[in-house]
Design an enzyme around this catalytic site. Structure first.
Site, PDB file in Angstrom:
ATOM      1  N   ARG A  64     -83.506 -37.181  46.413  1.00 26.85           N
ATOM      2  CA  ARG A  64     -82.327 -38.022  46.637  1.00 26.85           C
ATOM      3  C   ARG A  64     -82.458 -39.442  46.106  1.00 26.85           C
ATOM      4  O   ARG A  64     -81.471 -40.003  45.626  1.00 26.85           O
ATOM      5  CB  ARG A  64     -81.871 -37.969  48.096  1.00 26.85           C
ATOM      6  CG  ARG A  64     -82.760 -38.594  49.101  1.00 26.85           C
ATOM      7  CD  ARG A  64     -82.852 -37.760  50.370  1.00 26.85           C
ATOM      8  NE  ARG A  64     -83.828 -36.691  50.174  1.00 26.85           N
ATOM      9  CZ  ARG A  64     -83.575 -35.401  50.334  1.00 26.85           C
ATOM     10  NH1 ARG A  64     -82.410 -35.004  50.730  1.00 26.85           N
ATOM     11  NH2 ARG A  64     -84.535 -34.514  50.121  1.00 26.85           N
ATOM     12  N   ARG A 114     -90.932 -45.067  41.458  1.00 25.01           N
ATOM     13  CA  ARG A 114     -91.559 -44.466  42.645  1.00 25.01           C
ATOM     14  C   ARG A 114     -92.974 -44.051  42.248  1.00 25.01           C
ATOM     15  O   ARG A 114     -93.168 -43.368  41.255  1.00 25.01           O
ATOM     16  CB  ARG A 114     -90.794 -43.251  43.123  1.00 25.01           C
ATOM     17  CG  ARG A 114     -91.605 -42.479  44.151  1.00 25.01           C
ATOM     18  CD  ARG A 114     -90.855 -41.441  44.868  1.00 25.01           C
ATOM     19  NE  ARG A 114     -89.854 -42.009  45.725  1.00 25.01           N
ATOM     20  CZ  ARG A 114     -89.216 -41.303  46.670  1.00 25.01           C
ATOM     21  NH1 ARG A 114     -89.524 -40.035  46.864  1.00 25.01           N
ATOM     22  NH2 ARG A 114     -88.315 -41.864  47.429  1.00 25.01           N
ATOM     23  N   HIS A 147     -90.433 -48.554  51.342  1.00 19.41           N
ATOM     24  CA  HIS A 147     -89.303 -47.900  50.660  1.00 19.41           C
ATOM     25  C   HIS A 147     -88.081 -48.778  50.946  1.00 19.41           C
ATOM     26  O   HIS A 147     -87.192 -48.426  51.724  1.00 19.41           O
ATOM     27  CB  HIS A 147     -89.126 -46.490  51.246  1.00 19.41           C
ATOM     28  CG  HIS A 147     -88.277 -45.570  50.424  1.00 19.41           C
ATOM     29  ND1 HIS A 147     -87.468 -45.996  49.399  1.00 19.41           N
ATOM     30  CD2 HIS A 147     -88.101 -44.218  50.497  1.00 19.41           C
ATOM     31  CE1 HIS A 147     -86.840 -44.942  48.875  1.00 19.41           C
ATOM     32  NE2 HIS A 147     -87.214 -43.852  49.520  1.00 19.41           N
TER      33      HIS A 147
END
Ligand code: CP
Length: 331
Positions: A64, A114, A147
């Protein structure tokens, strides 16, 4: 270049966000979402940043965050490139991490990353600053550490859910699961310093409790928190229950083996004890800690949370590139 109240640049850590900035991003998210609803508005948004290019460097698995950033770029007309598997990039030939980032910055206007490792987004931002290349770095998940963009979409979801009840201020928020290694819960907890009279309840087994730096940060900022391993002791007091999964991917030995899922799970039994106007959140993907039977309960917010993610990331890109005032011209 560090962010200022007027200019958002690198997005590295939730601690860089002030309450006015959080409020502005939430309002901007609602605004872009509303503009995009009409065909004309969606078309206008696609011209907003059509001169920009983004690199999505996702070398740790993601569904996602990757897709929502990718689609957020497309909503704004930003063209995207990606590397998701370093074994097919020149890293396999021994190119260093910093040389790779420097190379991306030769081609794009923003790098969204990421990584398995902690601190790699911060390292990349420091590199951009050192070589004076004006390419913002967005941390889309840095190992067990942070995050920040997930925390922003979580804030937006909480604010929307409590819109008629005074927003996040004054709420009791439970965070449950592998709090030691879960970056989403940690990043969200860091943002709570911006809200008044919030009480946090950490629900985790002894071995998976929140770590000291976060707890010290909360204490230093006057945020009340309580720790327990017993969900049923606290569930009826919660306004929001943020459920997280066991982060088995970070096991170095067999740390996860003794985790008693049954005690840190939400199913229909637990939903009976939750307040009628409380909400259940989860950053997803889920494991056994969240029974799919909960999905049809109106208090389940995690699918909405997932959708909010794309719009919050649209808002973030608008703010980073400083084009928020141009939205005023849109329908
Ligand atoms: N919430 C979240 O970060 O999900 P992904 O790992 O699928 O990106």
């Amino acid at each position: 270049m560090i962010s200022s109240p007027d200019r958002l640049f690198h997005i590295l850590d939730p601690r860089q966000f002030s309450r006015p900035l959080l409020d502005e991003l939430c309002a901007l998210t609602t605004r872009v979402r509303s503009i995009a609803k009409a065909r004309e508005g969606a078309r206008a948004l696609q011209t907003l940043l059509s001169n920009k290019r983004a690199m999505l460097y996702f070398t740790q698995p993601s569904t996602r965050t990757f897709l929502s950033f990718n689609n957020a770029c497309h909503v704004l007309g930003i063209r995207t490139s990606e590397i998701r598997d370093p074994s097919i990039s020149s890293e396999v030939k021994g190119e260093s991490f910093e040389d790779s980032i420097r190379t991306f910055s030769s081609y794009v206007d923003v790098i969204i990353m990421r990584t398995w490792g902690e601190g790699m987004a911060a390292q990349s931002a420091a590199l951009m600053d050192r070589i004076r290349r004006p390419v913002p770095i967005i941390n889309a998940g840095s190992g067990k550490d942070q995050h920040p963009t997930q925390a922003l979409l979580d804030i937006y979801t909480l604010e929307r859910s409590f819109e008629s009840r005074g927003g996040i201020d004054g709420k009791v928020i439970g965070l449950m699961g592998d709090l030691k290694r879960g970056r989403t819960a940690r990043s969200l907890a860091y943002l709570m310093k911006s809200y008044s009279d919030v009480r946090l309840v950490f629900i985790a087994p002894e071995a998976f409790r929140m770590e000291s730096p976060l707890k010290k940060h909360l204490s230093d900022n006057g945020i009340e928190f309580y720790e327990t391993a017993n969900l049923s002791e606290v569930i009826s007091e919660l306004d929001a229950l943020y459920v997280t999964r066991l982060q088995v991917e970070y096991d170095t030995a067999e740390e996860s083996k003794g985790y008693d899922h049954a005690r840190f799970t939400v199913g229909l039994e637990q939903m009976k004890k939750l307040k009628a106007d409380a909400i259940v959140m989860h950053p997803l993907p889920r494991g056994p800690e969240l029974d799919p039977e909960v999905d049809s309960d109106p208090r389940a917010m995690y699918w909405r949370q997932e959708r909010n993610g794309m719009w919050m990331r649209v808002a973030l890109l608008v703010k980073i590139f400083g084009v928020e005032n141009a939205l005023g011209e849109f329908c």
